[in-house]
Scaffold this motif. Structure first.
Motif, short mmCIF file in Angstrom:
data_model
loop_
_atom_site.label_atom_id
_atom_site.label_comp_id
_atom_site.label_asym_id
_atom_site.label_seq_id
_atom_site.Cartn_x
_atom_site.Cartn_y
_atom_site.Cartn_z
N ILE A 1 -63.37 -54.17 -18.73
CA ILE A 1 -63.96 -55.43 -19.17
C ILE A 1 -62.88 -56.50 -19.27
O ILE A 1 -61.69 -56.20 -19.34
CB ILE A 1 -64.66 -55.29 -20.55
N ARG A 2 -63.33 -57.74 -19.28
CA ARG A 2 -62.42 -58.86 -19.48
C ARG A 2 -62.18 -59.05 -20.97
O ARG A 2 -63.13 -59.07 -21.76
CB ARG A 2 -63.02 -60.15 -18.90
N VAL A 3 -60.92 -59.18 -21.35
CA VAL A 3 -60.60 -59.42 -22.75
C VAL A 3 -59.53 -60.49 -22.86
O VAL A 3 -58.85 -60.83 -21.89
CB VAL A 3 -60.09 -58.13 -23.47
N CYS A 4 -59.40 -61.00 -24.06
CA CYS A 4 -58.29 -61.88 -24.42
C CYS A 4 -57.34 -61.02 -25.23
O CYS A 4 -57.68 -60.57 -26.33
CB CYS A 4 -58.81 -63.06 -25.22
N ALA A 5 -56.15 -60.74 -24.69
CA ALA A 5 -55.23 -59.79 -25.32
C ALA A 5 -54.08 -60.52 -26.01
O ALA A 5 -53.69 -61.62 -25.61
CB ALA A 5 -54.68 -58.83 -24.27
N TYR A 6 -53.53 -59.87 -27.03
CA TYR A 6 -52.35 -60.42 -27.69
C TYR A 6 -51.19 -60.46 -26.69
O TYR A 6 -51.00 -59.54 -25.90
CB TYR A 6 -51.96 -59.59 -28.90
N TYR A 7 -50.42 -61.53 -26.75
CA TYR A 7 -49.31 -61.69 -25.82
C TYR A 7 -48.20 -60.68 -26.12
O TYR A 7 -47.80 -60.49 -27.27
CB TYR A 7 -48.74 -63.11 -25.93
N GLN A 8 -47.74 -60.00 -25.06
CA GLN A 8 -46.61 -59.08 -25.16
C GLN A 8 -45.55 -59.52 -24.15
O GLN A 8 -45.82 -59.57 -22.94
CB GLN A 8 -47.05 -57.64 -24.87
N GLU A 9 -44.39 -59.83 -24.64
CA GLU A 9 -43.34 -60.40 -23.79
C GLU A 9 -42.97 -59.49 -22.63
O GLU A 9 -42.66 -59.96 -21.53
CB GLU A 9 -42.11 -60.69 -24.65
N ASN A 10 -42.99 -58.17 -22.86
CA ASN A 10 -42.59 -57.24 -21.80
C ASN A 10 -43.71 -56.90 -20.83
O ASN A 10 -43.52 -56.13 -19.89
CB ASN A 10 -42.06 -55.94 -22.42
N LEU A 11 -44.90 -57.49 -21.05
CA LEU A 11 -46.05 -57.16 -20.21
C LEU A 11 -46.60 -58.36 -19.46
O LEU A 11 -46.97 -58.26 -18.29
CB LEU A 11 -47.15 -56.54 -21.08
N TYR A 12 -46.63 -59.52 -20.12
CA TYR A 12 -47.25 -60.70 -19.52
C TYR A 12 -46.20 -61.79 -19.27
O TYR A 12 -45.29 -61.97 -20.09
CB TYR A 12 -48.35 -61.25 -20.43
N PRO A 13 -46.34 -62.52 -18.17
CA PRO A 13 -45.41 -63.63 -17.91
C PRO A 13 -45.62 -64.77 -18.90
O PRO A 13 -46.71 -64.93 -19.46
CB PRO A 13 -45.77 -64.06 -16.48
N LEU A 14 -44.59 -65.54 -19.11
CA LEU A 14 -44.61 -66.61 -20.11
C LEU A 14 -45.70 -67.64 -19.82
O LEU A 14 -46.32 -68.17 -20.75
CB LEU A 14 -43.24 -67.30 -20.16
N GLU A 15 -45.97 -67.89 -18.53
CA GLU A 15 -46.96 -68.92 -18.19
C GLU A 15 -48.39 -68.53 -18.57
O GLU A 15 -49.29 -69.37 -18.60
CB GLU A 15 -46.90 -69.26 -16.70
N LYS A 16 -48.61 -67.25 -18.88
CA LYS A 16 -49.93 -66.80 -19.30
C LYS A 16 -50.14 -66.96 -20.81
O LYS A 16 -51.26 -66.80 -21.31
CB LYS A 16 -50.12 -65.32 -18.94
N LYS A 17 -49.10 -67.28 -21.52
CA LYS A 17 -49.13 -67.34 -22.98
C LYS A 17 -49.88 -68.58 -23.47
O LYS A 17 -49.60 -69.69 -23.04
CB LYS A 17 -47.69 -67.35 -23.50
N GLU A 18 -50.87 -68.36 -24.36
CA GLU A 18 -51.66 -69.45 -24.94
C GLU A 18 -51.83 -69.22 -26.43
O GLU A 18 -51.87 -68.08 -26.90
CB GLU A 18 -53.05 -69.52 -24.31
N LEU A 19 -51.95 -70.32 -27.17
CA LEU A 19 -52.24 -70.22 -28.60
C LEU A 19 -53.75 -70.24 -28.77
O LEU A 19 -54.40 -71.27 -28.55
CB LEU A 19 -51.59 -71.38 -29.36
N ILE A 20 -54.31 -69.10 -29.14
CA ILE A 20 -55.76 -68.96 -29.27
C ILE A 20 -56.09 -68.47 -30.68
O ILE A 20 -55.63 -67.41 -31.10
CB ILE A 20 -56.32 -67.97 -28.22
N MET A 21 -56.88 -69.27 -31.39
CA MET A 21 -57.27 -68.94 -32.77
C MET A 21 -56.06 -68.62 -33.63
O MET A 21 -56.05 -67.68 -34.42
CB MET A 21 -58.27 -67.77 -32.78
N GLY A 22 -54.99 -69.41 -33.42
CA GLY A 22 -53.80 -69.27 -34.25
C GLY A 22 -52.86 -68.15 -33.85
O GLY A 22 -51.86 -67.91 -34.54
N LYS A 23 -53.15 -67.47 -32.73
CA LYS A 23 -52.29 -66.37 -32.29
C LYS A 23 -51.97 -66.51 -30.81
O LYS A 23 -52.79 -67.02 -30.03
CB LYS A 23 -52.97 -65.02 -32.56
#
Length: 220
Positions: A91-113
């Motif tokens: 399924i499609r999810v909105c996941a917590y950002y992990q520096e070692n897994l996702y590139p920086l350009e994918k990082k967004e502030l969503i609902m304070g996280k």
């Protein structure tokens, strides 16, 4: 006469060769031929020429084997204990950002996280053996009044995003959440139920009790 079936037989032989080349099939040394075509000496000859290192067996009444198998499965579905999954499902999810897994350009502030959108959360992977009765549940939290549960599949074993090439949207469940309850206190549990020729998906808001479900044909 053989020329009438040349194209069909060639496609069948090519398909068998493609299957044999898969990693989980490389140790196969014996092939059992069933179905009406399997009784043809020409078909047997073509397959043996294409796969000289494999032993072919054509059982008696090969033309009835498929029919008998279907009847047996209809009367006793548990005669098949495992099913090999031919796609990766999730399924499609909105996941917590992990520096070692996702590139920086994918990082967004969503609902304070800090989070990442359009992540492919895997339920089962391609070529996995899934028991006849198999349930896998994902838990997510709503972010607004309605939540779209999007179900995807792909031939890739470890897809990271649902936006990569080859990911296919199979279906959608729309959940209505209670705005009078904090979204952080609500959980949506989405359960994948494998086992037969269909995939059953059910989503439930554990706070409101709302349930939505759909059934997908795995044979397509």
């Amino acid at each position: 006469m053989q020329r009438w079936f040349e194209e069909q037989v060639s496609k069948m032989v090519e398909h068998i060769q493609n299957i044999i080349q898969k990693e989980r099939m490389r140790d196969i040394s014996l092939i059992i031929l069933v179905g009406g075509f399997a009784e043809s000496p020409y078909v047997q000859k073509r397959i043996q020429e294409a796969l000289p290192d494999k032993r072919l067996i054509g059982p008696g009444e090969a033309g009835l084997a498929v029919l008998k198998g279907a009847v047996m499965f209809g009367h006793k579905p548990d005669i098949i204990s495992f099913r090999v999954i031919d796609n990766t499902y999730g399924i499609r999810v909105c996941a917590y950002y992990q520096e070692n897994l996702y590139p920086l350009e994918k990082k967004e502030l969503i609902m304070g996280k800090w989070a990442v959108r359009d992540v492919f959360r895997i339920t089962v992977r391609v070529n996995e053996d899934v028991p006849l009765v198999c349930k896998v549940t994902h838990k997510t939290k709503p972010a607004e009044k309605t939540s779209d549960i999007l179900i995807y599949r792909t031939k890739q074993k470890n897809p990271l995003y649902i936006t990569v090439q080859g990911c296919e949207l199979l279906g959608k469940l729309v959940m209505t959440n209670d705005e009078n309850i904090s979204f952080q206190k609500q959980d949506i549990k989405t359960t994948f139920m494998f086992g037969d020729t269909e995939l059953h998906v059910m989503s439930k808001n554990t706070q409101t009790g709302e349930i939505e479900s759909l059934t997908l044909d795995l044979s397509k």
